[in-house]
Design a protein around this motif. Sequence first.
Motif, PDB file in Angstrom:
ATOM      1  N   GLY A   4     -50.380 -68.298 -33.942  1.00 29.21           N
ATOM      2  CA  GLY A   4     -49.777 -67.924 -35.212  1.00 29.21           C
ATOM      3  C   GLY A   4     -48.430 -67.246 -35.117  1.00 29.21           C
ATOM      4  O   GLY A   4     -47.709 -67.191 -36.100  1.00 29.21           O
ATOM      5  N   CYS A   5     -48.058 -66.701 -33.960  1.00 29.79           N
ATOM      6  CA  CYS A   5     -46.764 -66.040 -33.800  1.00 29.79           C
ATOM      7  C   CYS A   5     -46.134 -66.438 -32.472  1.00 29.79           C
ATOM      8  O   CYS A   5     -46.833 -66.643 -31.487  1.00 29.79           O
ATOM      9  CB  CYS A   5     -46.919 -64.522 -33.858  1.00 29.79           C
ATOM     10  N   ASP A  38     -26.044 -59.386 -25.533  1.00 31.93           N
ATOM     11  CA  ASP A  38     -27.424 -59.802 -25.797  1.00 31.93           C
ATOM     12  C   ASP A  38     -27.449 -61.233 -26.309  1.00 31.93           C
ATOM     13  O   ASP A  38     -26.424 -61.794 -26.702  1.00 31.93           O
ATOM     14  CB  ASP A  38     -28.055 -58.899 -26.870  1.00 31.93           C
ATOM     15  N   ARG A  39     -28.637 -61.782 -26.327  1.00 27.85           N
ATOM     16  CA  ARG A  39     -28.871 -63.102 -26.906  1.00 27.85           C
ATOM     17  C   ARG A  39     -29.671 -62.920 -28.190  1.00 27.85           C
ATOM     18  O   ARG A  39     -30.308 -61.879 -28.387  1.00 27.85           O
ATOM     19  CB  ARG A  39     -29.643 -63.987 -25.922  1.00 27.85           C
ATOM     20  N   LEU A  40     -29.663 -63.944 -29.044  1.00 25.10           N
ATOM     21  CA  LEU A  40     -30.417 -63.897 -30.286  1.00 25.10           C
ATOM     22  C   LEU A  40     -31.738 -64.643 -30.138  1.00 25.10           C
ATOM     23  O   LEU A  40     -31.820 -65.652 -29.427  1.00 25.10           O
ATOM     24  CB  LEU A  40     -29.618 -64.503 -31.443  1.00 25.10           C
ATOM     25  N   TYR A  41     -32.727 -64.129 -30.877  1.00 27.90           N
ATOM     26  CA  TYR A  41     -34.071 -64.700 -30.855  1.00 27.90           C
ATOM     27  C   TYR A  41     -34.657 -64.660 -32.264  1.00 27.90           C
ATOM     28  O   TYR A  41     -34.150 -63.950 -33.132  1.00 27.90           O
ATOM     29  CB  TYR A  41     -34.978 -63.888 -29.915  1.00 27.90           C
ATOM     30  N   CYS A  42     -35.737 -65.390 -32.440  1.00 33.32           N
ATOM     31  CA  CYS A  42     -36.445 -65.377 -33.697  1.00 33.32           C
ATOM     32  C   CYS A  42     -37.948 -65.250 -33.429  1.00 33.32           C
ATOM     33  O   CYS A  42     -38.512 -66.038 -32.677  1.00 33.32           O
ATOM     34  CB  CYS A  42     -36.174 -66.633 -34.509  1.00 33.32           C
ATOM     35  N   TYR A  43     -38.543 -64.246 -34.054  1.00 41.22           N
ATOM     36  CA  TYR A  43     -39.987 -64.054 -34.023  1.00 41.22           C
ATOM     37  C   TYR A  43     -40.526 -64.779 -35.249  1.00 41.22           C
ATOM     38  O   TYR A  43     -40.123 -64.485 -36.374  1.00 41.22           O
ATOM     39  CB  TYR A  43     -40.299 -62.563 -34.069  1.00 41.22           C
ATOM     40  N   VAL A  44     -41.382 -65.757 -35.042  1.00 40.18           N
ATOM     41  CA  VAL A  44     -41.895 -66.586 -36.121  1.00 40.18           C
ATOM     42  C   VAL A  44     -43.399 -66.372 -36.271  1.00 40.18           C
ATOM     43  O   VAL A  44     -44.130 -66.434 -35.284  1.00 40.18           O
ATOM     44  CB  VAL A  44     -41.635 -68.095 -35.834  1.00 40.18           C
ATOM     45  N   CYS A  45     -43.834 -66.109 -37.489  1.00 41.32           N
ATOM     46  CA  CYS A  45     -45.275 -66.012 -37.810  1.00 41.32           C
ATOM     47  C   CYS A  45     -45.572 -66.991 -38.925  1.00 41.32           C
ATOM     48  O   CYS A  45     -44.878 -67.039 -39.922  1.00 41.32           O
ATOM     49  CB  CYS A  45     -45.633 -64.600 -38.266  1.00 41.32           C
ATOM     50  N   PHE A  46     -46.618 -67.747 -38.742  1.00 42.80           N
ATOM     51  CA  PHE A  46     -47.023 -68.715 -39.771  1.00 42.80           C
ATOM     52  C   PHE A  46     -48.501 -68.649 -40.019  1.00 42.80           C
ATOM     53  O   PHE A  46     -49.246 -68.005 -39.331  1.00 42.80           O
ATOM     54  CB  PHE A  46     -46.605 -70.137 -39.381  1.00 42.80           C
TER      55      PHE A  46
END
Length: 179
Positions: A110-111, A171-179
């Motif tokens: 889910g994440c 830094d680098r960019l990221y995305c935390y995804v929850c569905f």
Amino acid sequence: MSVLTDYFAAASDSVAATAVEYVDGQPRLLDLTAEDVAAGKALYQLLPNEAARPRVEIAQSGTLVVQSKGVDPTRLARLEEILSSRSYDEVNADPRQASLIAPAEEDIDGCMVLSVTDTLRDALASLEPAAQSQAARQWANAEFSAAATDSLTMFLVALTELAQRAVVNNDRLYCYVCF
């Protein structure tokens, strides 16, 4: 089912992975304070439309988090095409375009944390404030709908600030995804 996304910057993939993986019993990288969680829930109950707008929070770790709903990192390829000289196909071929950082593929429950390309980070970091609404309008027309322009403009303003900080801190960019 809606997708919740938290964009953030981190020094490395291993640091970014701590957004979903606990390290030595410490809070995860993006854990908000109990007060922030309660305030978010209250906002959703009182003003759901306002709560759905992109907003910036500070996690317990001090990490700046751009929270949004419905702007998953796979949709950033079109934005990168608009902001850079790269074609949509070239962006999608980039190994960092929405690449899985954590958890291991077989452990997804889910994440997850996905990467954002460095090219997009750099393009956002150099995006002038006057160009944000035009970029949002182009992106809305290409990937969403014209009605999303205002929300995407707010998202771009926040993501641009995050990208600028990331460039300064290397830094680098990221995305935390929850569905």
